[in-house]
Design a protein around this motif. Structure first.
Motif, mmCIF file in Angstrom:
data_model
loop_
_atom_site.group_PDB
_atom_site.id
_atom_site.type_symbol
_atom_site.label_atom_id
_atom_site.label_comp_id
_atom_site.label_asym_id
_atom_site.label_seq_id
_atom_site.Cartn_x
_atom_site.Cartn_y
_atom_site.Cartn_z
ATOM 1 N N ASP A 171 -22.936 13.432 3.662
ATOM 2 C CA ASP A 171 -23.364 12.805 2.402
ATOM 3 C C ASP A 171 -23.950 13.806 1.413
ATOM 4 O O ASP A 171 -24.278 13.444 0.290
ATOM 5 C CB ASP A 171 -24.409 11.717 2.685
ATOM 6 C CG ASP A 171 -23.819 10.597 3.539
ATOM 7 O OD1 ASP A 171 -22.591 10.374 3.441
ATOM 8 O OD2 ASP A 171 -24.575 9.983 4.304
ATOM 9 N N LEU A 172 -24.080 15.044 1.849
ATOM 10 C CA LEU A 172 -24.638 16.051 0.936
ATOM 11 C C LEU A 172 -23.547 16.558 -0.005
ATOM 12 O O LEU A 172 -22.406 16.774 0.400
ATOM 13 C CB LEU A 172 -25.232 17.216 1.726
ATOM 14 C CG LEU A 172 -26.486 16.874 2.565
ATOM 15 C CD1 LEU A 172 -26.834 18.030 3.495
ATOM 16 C CD2 LEU A 172 -27.669 16.534 1.667
ATOM 17 N N SER A 173 -23.907 16.771 -1.260
ATOM 18 C CA SER A 173 -22.927 17.217 -2.257
ATOM 19 C C SER A 173 -22.790 18.736 -2.233
ATOM 20 O O SER A 173 -23.560 19.431 -1.566
ATOM 21 C CB SER A 173 -23.402 16.789 -3.641
ATOM 22 O OG SER A 173 -24.538 17.577 -3.982
ATOM 23 N N ALA A 174 -21.814 19.227 -2.960
ATOM 24 C CA ALA A 174 -21.605 20.667 -3.053
ATOM 25 C C ALA A 174 -22.864 21.361 -3.550
ATOM 26 O O ALA A 174 -23.269 22.402 -3.015
ATOM 27 C CB ALA A 174 -20.430 20.966 -3.980
ATOM 28 N N ASP A 175 -23.485 20.771 -4.561
ATOM 29 C CA ASP A 175 -24.691 21.387 -5.106
ATOM 30 C C ASP A 175 -25.831 21.401 -4.096
ATOM 31 O O ASP A 175 -26.578 22.368 -4.004
ATOM 32 C CB ASP A 175 -25.140 20.650 -6.377
ATOM 33 C CG ASP A 175 -24.407 21.206 -7.600
ATOM 34 O OD1 ASP A 175 -23.842 22.324 -7.478
ATOM 35 O OD2 ASP A 175 -24.390 20.516 -8.633
ATOM 36 N N ASP A 176 -25.941 20.305 -3.341
ATOM 37 C CA ASP A 176 -26.961 20.251 -2.285
ATOM 38 C C ASP A 176 -26.765 21.413 -1.318
ATOM 39 O O ASP A 176 -27.703 22.112 -0.941
ATOM 40 C CB ASP A 176 -26.866 18.949 -1.483
ATOM 41 C CG ASP A 176 -27.160 17.716 -2.337
ATOM 42 O OD1 ASP A 176 -27.825 17.874 -3.367
ATOM 43 O OD2 ASP A 176 -26.706 16.623 -1.947
ATOM 44 N N LEU A 177 -25.502 21.593 -0.942
ATOM 45 C CA LEU A 177 -25.204 22.618 0.069
ATOM 46 C C LEU A 177 -25.421 24.018 -0.485
ATOM 47 O O LEU A 177 -25.871 24.921 0.211
ATOM 48 C CB LEU A 177 -23.765 22.453 0.568
ATOM 49 C CG LEU A 177 -23.543 21.178 1.400
ATOM 50 C CD1 LEU A 177 -22.057 20.915 1.612
ATOM 51 C CD2 LEU A 177 -24.263 21.269 2.747
ATOM 52 N N LYS A 178 -25.108 24.146 -1.749
ATOM 53 C CA LYS A 178 -25.319 25.429 -2.415
ATOM 54 C C LYS A 178 -26.810 25.769 -2.377
ATOM 55 O O LYS A 178 -27.206 26.900 -2.045
ATOM 56 C CB LYS A 178 -24.842 25.309 -3.863
ATOM 57 C CG LYS A 178 -24.616 26.607 -4.564
ATOM 58 C CD LYS A 178 -23.871 26.329 -5.860
ATOM 59 C CE LYS A 178 -23.753 27.555 -6.726
ATOM 60 N NZ LYS A 178 -22.967 27.291 -7.931
ATOM 61 N N GLY A 179 -27.617 24.788 -2.674
ATOM 62 C CA GLY A 179 -29.064 24.990 -2.599
ATOM 63 C C GLY A 179 -29.505 25.307 -1.180
ATOM 64 O O GLY A 179 -30.367 26.157 -0.957
ATOM 65 N N LEU A 180 -28.843 24.642 -0.231
ATOM 66 C CA LEU A 180 -29.188 24.850 1.181
ATOM 67 C C LEU A 180 -28.869 26.289 1.595
ATOM 68 O O LEU A 180 -29.636 26.924 2.326
ATOM 69 C CB LEU A 180 -28.418 23.859 2.048
ATOM 70 C CG LEU A 180 -28.811 23.807 3.526
ATOM 71 C CD1 LEU A 180 -30.253 23.370 3.708
ATOM 72 C CD2 LEU A 180 -27.876 22.874 4.294
ATOM 73 N N VAL A 181 -27.742 26.794 1.118
ATOM 74 C CA VAL A 181 -27.380 28.179 1.415
ATOM 75 C C VAL A 181 -28.475 29.114 0.927
ATOM 76 O O VAL A 181 -28.896 30.038 1.625
ATOM 77 C CB VAL A 181 -26.011 28.542 0.791
ATOM 78 C CG1 VAL A 181 -25.804 30.048 0.744
ATOM 79 C CG2 VAL A 181 -24.882 27.873 1.569
ATOM 80 N N ASP A 182 -28.954 28.867 -0.287
ATOM 81 C CA ASP A 182 -30.042 29.687 -0.831
ATOM 82 C C ASP A 182 -31.267 29.641 0.079
ATOM 83 O O ASP A 182 -31.857 30.673 0.397
ATOM 84 C CB ASP A 182 -30.438 29.193 -2.230
ATOM 85 C CG ASP A 182 -29.680 29.968 -3.304
ATOM 86 O OD1 ASP A 182 -29.205 31.085 -2.979
ATOM 87 O OD2 ASP A 182 -29.542 29.441 -4.430
#
Ligand code: ADP
Ligand code: MG
Ligand code: MG
Length: 878
Positions: A171-182
């Protein structure tokens, strides 16, 4: 000349397994057969071994060979590791020669970085997918290579999901995951004090090295020890181009077996997950779907998979366990190996493959692990109970387990080692729990499917396992399991049924195992093939009947000590030992005779028609006498109380005997035939009881046993001669008064080194030898078997001063030499001599191989080992 450490996938084959490891060789073989697999190369097991011998430093040439391998892979795929236009992503997979499920760590998506992530997103037309790969990579790489605690990442992920108010990762969006990578990068760098690596090429080298090091994981040692895998094999490292099961709804990943590994049934068996990457299925993070459902979701890939399964099974002529990934509808195979299976499945598959004409009976027999058959000899829940299950999970490994609930692998290991019965309960198991699994009665998990780590490991060990039990709540910290209103605390009794998946909140009664038609059929092949006879050790009628039912061809050892220790018999033994005259002694012994005769009749009735070897009294004399201190106190007390003179005198005489017969080292004292040398009334009485029982059974049943009388602990022919004389005279008198006779053989145990050394002389007065390898091991190595395992022996095994426990598996080099020498010498002076073994070793497959090679006539083991011994004896000939 320098060693060759790296092989391209196309250069390998199944035969190169020792060098390329199971995974590398398996994938190469698939490629050879035209099955679609991702391209790659393999770093050999030799590279790992050489690195280990150099204490972790790579051999000189290795790095450049890996670079060359990578370069060739880049050329073939048209992609470059770390390139910002057409980046190559790879997995780095360990691959031991003997498969060690879940023991070594795999890193996926290596090559993804700040420089490459955009290109990956663009190529896939899927931003979210790229960032999902990236965050997975950081976590895997951080954990496996850099040793960062998994919680660091998991906590961050959970926090993000909470913040976003979503349930699942998907359910996490691309932007969520991008933030998670950071966040992940920041956390990783913090953990490493600023030393986090971002260059994929350096990451590749560090990953290869991490796989080498993972061979030395404590949990890998534990697994190898439990499975008798040598520690010096090393692991190969496979670098393979990534294929993506997480690219969307037309992508998937899964595992499958060509037959059901729990039952052996020829049916579809497997699990898959849409839009997921490899580890997701095995780790049990999401609960996977059954393979049959894949036909609807991904029909083309499904049909390709079914074809490939058939192809691989007929190629390997055995049930295969396979991993696959579907990327945008296209199927790739990632692994194939002979599937681990339960014993029941092993037998069914073996029998079916023979029926299908795929393999011979001999091949079928060789595929069955004799030790694994233990599983079938496992208990099940007594169906006669009214308890309702409190929960139900997947029937992941058959058999029933009863024990106290334990929520921590360390606690399980500690309590299990003390012999306590525990059931390990975990949310899911990881390879770190393995030491707890080994000593548990069974395993229960709340999470994960039939192919989860817990399930695979439990099946391999023959432990009952219920996996993925829904609706149970495990609180490991509080050590509680909550199911609705029921709360189970640590130490509460629990029962698992690994065959049905049921969980009971109490300790249920178990019943002995049943042996089915597959088992019988395959055993009958073993019987056709083996040369060694298989007999059982049984001391009473119940065990004798069980032994016969399990296929024992006789009793190789019937101990008679319990026939003296009963409350009704011990006083007579005291009388005998304290008697002043031979007449008094005889009178005491005569009291025991009818009781012994009765015991023997039960056993002989159960074994009529078959040989029975009865060993005359063996235990140390002091075991019949009261304890020195207690007897002194008793006499003192009687004196103080002014007890009856006659009674007091009796106790005083007993005390005097106790003092006189006290031994510092009773196991090397008055035991075995030495007792009979001092008290000939004992062998005389025993011989009479035996013969009377033999004749009585003959009269009642019309048939009796072939009786063998065995004299223990002989080291000179004189002892045997003396006993022979006593026993023979008793026998002759008994036959005379009965007016019938049967053939009786008289022989001895060879259980002292001296007996083995003078076996030629002993054989002149023996009809048979039976090696008592427990005592022979004890006396040859000078290790007390009753104490050894509490002390230095355990340390010796840990530090490999000894390879195996010599009481479990015969010390072929030492004790084995005495056995072989004694067989040869004995047969020289007595060609008719029959030779067997009756120690613990008689049921140990490795020892059975040795006894077969040494030319023994039979082995004798405990009744439940009989089927295993029959198998092992057949395997020893093939
Ligand atoms: P294990 O020995 O623990 O099964 P594997 O090396 O087989 O470890 O890999 C773990 C998971 O990653 C498996 O599900 C496997 O299929 C998957 N995997 C490994 N390499 C790749 C790859 N190149 N592309 C996609 N998935 C992969
Ligand atoms: Mg695998
Ligand atoms: Mg003995």
């Amino acid at each position: 000349m320098t060693d060759r450490y790296v092989y391209d996938l196309s250069e390998g084959s199944a035969e190169m397994k020792p060098l390329l490891g199971g995974k590398g060789a398996g994938v190469a073989e698939m490629k050879r057969l035209g099955v679609p697999v991702p391209d790659g190369f393999t770093v050999t097991t030799e590279a790992c071994v050489d690195t280990m011998t150099r204490k972790g430093e790579w051999p000189e040439d290795l790095e450049s060979q890996v670079w060359d391998g990578l370069k060739r892979l880049e050329e073939r795929t048209g992609r470059v590791l770390g390139d910002d236009k057409k980046p190559l992503l790879v997995s780095v997979r360990s691959g031991a020669v003997i498969s060690m499920p879940g023991m070594m760590d795999t890193i996926l998506n290596l090559g993804i970085s700040d420089d490459t992530v955009e290109a990956i997103a663009k190529e896939a037309g899927n931003e979210r997918f790229a960032w999902d790969c990236y965050r997975r990579f950081i976590q895997m790489y951080g954990e496996v290579v850099e040793g960062i605690d998994a919680h660091i990442y998991e906590d961050a992920l959970t926090a993000l999901k909470e913040k976003k108010g979503v349930e699942s990762d998907t359910d996490l969006s691309a932007d969520d995951l991008k933030g998670l990578v950071d966040t992940f990068k920041k956390l990783s760098n913090e953990q490493l004090g600023g030393n986090w690596t971002t260059d994929p090429r350096e990451q590749l080298m560090r990953a290869v090295d991490a796989v080498f090091r993972s061979w030395l994981n404590p949990r890998a040692f534990v697994y190898r020890k439990a499975n008798k895998i040598p520690d010096d094999l090393g692991t190969a490292v496979n670098v393979m181009q990534m294929v993506f099961g997480n690219r969307g709804d037309t992508s998937a990943t899964g595992v499958c077996f060509t037959r059901n590994p729990a039952t052996g049934e020829k049916e579809l068996y497997g699990e898959f997950l849409v839009n997921a990457q490899g580890e997701d299925v095995v780790a049990g993070i999401r609960t996977p779907r059954s393979l049959a459902e894949m036909e609807e979701v991904l029909p083309e890939a499904y049909h390709d998979l079914i074809d490939t399964m058939k192809k691989m099974e007929s190629h390997y002529r055995d049930m295969q366990d396979m991993e696959f990934t579907v990327e945008n509808g296209k199927l790739y195979l990632l692994q194939t190996r002979n599937g681990k299976r339960t014993a029941a499945a092993a037998l069914k598959v073996a029998r079916d493959l023979v029926d299908e004409g795929v393999i011979t009976k001999e091949e079928a027999l060789m595929r069955i692990e004799p030790a694994q058959l233990d599983q079938l000899l496992h208990e099940a829940i007594d169906p006669d109970h009214s308890e309702q299950p409190v929960a139900e999970g997947l029937p992941a490994s058959p058999g029933a387990a009863v024990g106290e609930a334990v929520f921590d692998a360390d606690v399980a290991a500690e309590r299990g080692a003390k012999g306590e019965k525990v059931v390990l309960i975990r949310f899911e198991t990881t390879p770190d729990d393995i030491h707890g699994v080994i000593v548990s009665q069974g395993v229960l998990t709340a999470h994960g499917g039939m192919t989860s780590h817990a399930a695979v490991v439990a099946r391999g060990m023959g432990k009952p396992c219920v996996a993925g039990a829904r609706g149970i709540k495990i609180d490991a910290k509080a050590a509680t399991l909550t199911i609705g209103d029921t709360v189970i605390h640590e130490g509460d009794m629990i029962t698992l049924d690994g065959s049905t998946g049921e969980v009971f909140a109490s300790g249920l009664k178990l019943i002995p195992p049943q042996i089915n038609a597959d088992f019988q059929e395959v055993l009958s092949w073993a019987d056709e093939i083996r040369r060694l006879g298989v007999e059982a050790n049984a001391d009473n009628a119940t065990d004798a009947a069980k032994a016969r039912e399990l296929g024992a061809e006789g009793i190789g050892l019937c101990r008679t000590e319990h026939m003296f220790f009963g409350a009704d018999r011990l006083p007579a033994m005291h009388e005998m030992i304290t008697a002043d005259t031979p007449e008094e002694r005889q009178a005491a012994v005569d009291k025991i005779l009818p009781m012994q005769q009765d015991d023997f009749e039960g056993i002989f009735t159960a074994m009529k028609g078959l040989p029975v070897t009865v060993r005359l009294l063996d235990p140390p004399l002091h075991e019949f006498l009261p304890n020195l201190v207690e007897q002194s106190l008793k006499v003192q007390k009687m004196e103080n109380q002014g007890a009856d003179a006659g009674e007091l005198d009796k106790e005083r005489r007993l005390l005097a005997q106790v003092k006189k017969l006290h031994e510092q080292n009773p196991m090397l004292g008055t035991r075995g035939c030495r007792l009979g040398m001092l008290y000939p009334e004992i062998p005389d009485m025993q011989a009479r009881a035996i013969i009377r029982a033999v004749l009585s059974v003959l009269k009642k049943e019309g048939e009796t046993v072939q009786i063998h009388i065995m004299i223990p602990l002989v080291f000179t022919p004189i002892e045997l001669e003396t006993h022979r004389r006593i026993v023979q005279q008793a026998i002759d008198e008994e036959f005379e008064s009965a007016g019938t006779k049967v053939d009786v053989k008289i022989g001895t145990m060879i259980e002292l080194p001296r007996a083995a050394l003078v076996a030629d002389k002993i054989a002149e007065v023996a009809d048979f030898f039976s090696f008592g390898t427990n005592d022979l091991t004890q006396t040859t190595l000078g290790i007390s078997r009753d104490d050894a395992e509490n002390g230095f022996l355990t340390e010796y095994l840990r530090t490999k001063v000894l390879k195996d426990n010599p009481f479990a598996s015969i010390d072929q080099e030492g004790v084995g030499q005495l056995v072989a020498g004694a067989v040869e010498k004995g047969r020289k002076t007595n060609p008719e001599l029959s030779v067997g073994v009756c120690g613990e070793h008689g049921g140990d497959p490795d020892s059975i191989h040795f006894f077969n090679k040494t030319g023994l006539d039979y082995v004798s083991c405990s009744p439940f080992r009989v089927p295993i011994a029959r198998f092992a004896a057949a395997q020893a000939v093939i």
